[in-house]
Design an enzyme around this catalytic site. Structure first.
Site, PDB file in Angstrom:
ATOM      1  N   TYR A 191       0.837  -1.208   0.000  1.00  7.68           N
ATOM      2  CA  TYR A 191       0.000   0.000   0.000  1.00  7.68           C
ATOM      3  C   TYR A 191       0.865   1.249   0.000  1.00  7.68           C
ATOM      4  CZ  TYR A 191      -3.645   3.315   1.316  1.00  7.68           C
ATOM      5  OH  TYR A 191      -4.510   4.387   1.335  1.00  7.68           O
ATOM      6  N   LYS A 195       1.056   4.020  -3.083  1.00  8.23           N
ATOM      7  CA  LYS A 195       0.610   5.400  -2.907  1.00  8.23           C
ATOM      8  C   LYS A 195       1.745   6.391  -3.147  1.00  8.23           C
ATOM      9  CE  LYS A 195      -3.726   4.833  -2.232  1.00  8.23           C
ATOM     10  NZ  LYS A 195      -4.708   5.328  -3.235  1.00  8.23           N
TER      11      LYS A 195
END
Length: 297
Positions: A191, A195
């Site tokens: 994640y 991002k």
């Protein structure tokens, strides 16, 4: 100290850029974006629930005349559409089931949107996912799925949007990023890396397309299915879903031109943020950069 022992506003203040932070929609922000999207057509991915649904409703309230709601779950998209029509019965709302990681599916989305609207003024890349697992343990397919949805999906839909945008029009893209990109959290590598890639992609698209305003933004800490599964972070999820929705409208408006190619958090106060406009531009702030290195430039 474990994350569960930290106060719920810990990260809100750790990544603070304005003196005032917000966890819910506030009057000034409502006034700033009121009627700012009248006549605009907006494409929103991941619009079936949670933050994506909140973004769709916020654009409807801001006067958008056309909304393309894209996600995998048609039933939930139809629920979002029904709520939009309660806000503005005259809005043209198109529901499209799509897997944004598949080039052929995104191409089909592009054709459908072109047939229905001809072009799109605004894109919000909201579709996202977050898996958990230590690098030594996590299945490669599970780890890579975060990159597929958060990075490849964002790339494919952005590419389609840029083809749909007329060369003589000013475009707007809001990319849902995260302050997680600045964190080091064991078991959240996929994640965090994805991002961080979204933040850099934002800057690159901005540099390639002077006629397109591209802003990455942190959508706050909102309770979602992803966050609910993160027991060590769930107690930080105190933000109301309407806040990232209305902030997405703000970053996709002319008023936020100073944020082009940059990152901002929906928690930051917009008037205080705008007061720092000259500093942000002159010092080239709110971008991913190395520190502690020498430069001859």
């Amino acid at each position: 100290m474990s994350t569960t022992s930290l106060p719920s506003d810990y990260f809100l203040h750790r990544y603070q850029f304005t003196e005032t932070n917000h966890r819910d929609v506030y009057p000034v922000l409502q006034d700033v974006v009121s009627d700012s999207q009248v006549g605009k057509t907006v494409l929103i991915t991941g619009a079936s629930q949670g933050i994506g649904k909140g973004i769709a409703l916020a654009f409807a309230k801001a006067g958008a005349s056309g909304l393309v709601l894209a996600a995998r779950n048609v039933q939930k998209l139809e629920e979002t559409k029904a709520e939009i029509l309660k806000i503005n019965s005259k809005a043209k709302v198109l529901v499209v089931s799509v897997d944004t990681t598949l080039p052929e599916a995104v191409s089909a989305l592009e054709r459908t949107v072109k047939d229905a609207f001809g072009h799109v003024d605004i894109l919000v890349n909201n579709a996202g996912i977050g898996g958990r697992g230590l690098v030594k343990d996590i299945d490669v397919n599970k780890w890579w799925s975060d990159m597929e949805v958060n990075v490849k999906g964002t790339f494919l839909v952005t590419q389609a949007y840029l083809r749909l945008l007329p060369a003589d029009k000013r475009g707007f893209i809001g990319n849902v990023g995260s302050y997680a990109a600045e964190m080091v959290v064991p078991s959240a590598s996929s994640y965090i890396v994805s991002k961080l890639a979204v933040h850099r992609f934002t800057e690159l698209v901005s540099s390639e397309h002077p006629n397109v305003q591209v802003v990455a933004f942190h959508p706050g800490s909102v309770m979602s299915s992803i966050v609910a599964d993160m027991s060590d972070f769930a107690h930080f999820a105190q933000d109301k879903v309407g806040l990232p929705g209305i902030f997405a409208v703000y970053v996709c408006s002319e008023r936020a031109a100073y944020l082009d190619g940059r990152y901002a958090s929906c928690n930051w106060d917009v008037l205080e943020l705008e007061a720092k406009k000259d500093e942000i531009i002159s010092k080239d702030l709110l971008k991913e950069r190395l520190t502690g290195v020498y430069s001859t430039v």
